[in-house]
Write a protein that holds these residues in place. Sequence first.
Motif, short mmCIF file in Angstrom:
data_model
loop_
_atom_site.label_atom_id
_atom_site.label_comp_id
_atom_site.label_asym_id
_atom_site.label_seq_id
_atom_site.Cartn_x
_atom_site.Cartn_y
_atom_site.Cartn_z
N LEU A 1 -1.01 2.21 -3.48
CA LEU A 1 -1.82 3.19 -4.20
C LEU A 1 -1.07 3.74 -5.41
N THR A 2 0.23 4.03 -5.22
CA THR A 2 1.09 4.53 -6.29
C THR A 2 2.47 3.89 -6.11
N LYS A 3 3.44 4.32 -6.90
CA LYS A 3 4.79 3.81 -6.76
C LYS A 3 5.45 4.25 -5.45
N THR A 4 4.91 5.29 -4.82
CA THR A 4 5.55 5.82 -3.62
C THR A 4 4.67 5.78 -2.37
N VAL A 5 3.39 5.45 -2.50
CA VAL A 5 2.48 5.49 -1.35
C VAL A 5 1.68 4.19 -1.27
N SER A 6 1.65 3.61 -0.05
CA SER A 6 0.87 2.40 0.21
C SER A 6 0.06 2.56 1.49
N LEU A 7 -0.98 1.76 1.62
CA LEU A 7 -1.73 1.62 2.86
C LEU A 7 -1.54 0.20 3.38
N ARG A 8 -1.35 0.06 4.71
CA ARG A 8 -1.13 -1.26 5.30
C ARG A 8 -1.99 -1.41 6.56
N GLY A 9 -2.90 -2.35 6.54
CA GLY A 9 -3.68 -2.69 7.72
C GLY A 9 -2.97 -3.83 8.43
N GLU A 10 -2.89 -3.76 9.77
CA GLU A 10 -2.02 -4.70 10.46
C GLU A 10 -2.52 -5.03 11.86
N TRP A 11 -2.30 -6.28 12.26
CA TRP A 11 -2.46 -6.71 13.65
C TRP A 11 -1.08 -7.10 14.17
#
Length: 199
Positions: free
Chosen positions: A162-172
Amino acid sequence: VSILALTTASMMAGAAVHAQSTTGLSGLSGFYGGVGAGRTDTDIGNAGIIGSTDKNDNAWKLFGGYQFNPNFAVEAGYVDLGKASIVGATAGGAPASATLDAKVWQASAVGSLPLTPSLAMTGKLGLAYADTDTTGNIGGAAFGGSDSKTAPTYGLGLRYDLTKTVSLRGEWERFRLGSAGLGSKNDADLYSLNAVFRF
């Protein structure tokens, strides 16, 4: 496990060339931490109980790691997989039930294949130490068991920066649990959405 290992390795190798044209936020390196929540689907042994199973529960996890480059990171974390249960009767007709509760510590290598400057596929392969407890009742007599097991763990996912410091990760992710008195191996699949914070 060998198939996933080859998949993760090929992702990491192929990404080195692909990342040259897509390196952006996904190319950032350094320490990161995160928190996730999701649902588990656990196959449990029946301990001789014939009945219905409830294999799904809420789960959560905490993790941290270091991203060396756009294609490779190492990560460790704690996962509370929640509970799974079976309710029914024995072959002799005695009422019976059992509940399994599992928690996991894990350490993994994480390969990433950047698809765009902000989106990457991820593959995970490592080891997990699972602590599993069982409580139950057969014909009015209580029973219980505990088991610890170290086994390979692996998973696949997608990460969006999303930004240089924040991400979203969907995972199995797949975890192998001990029998804990239920008479057979127990496997847990975790489907989660995670927030990742870079430091």
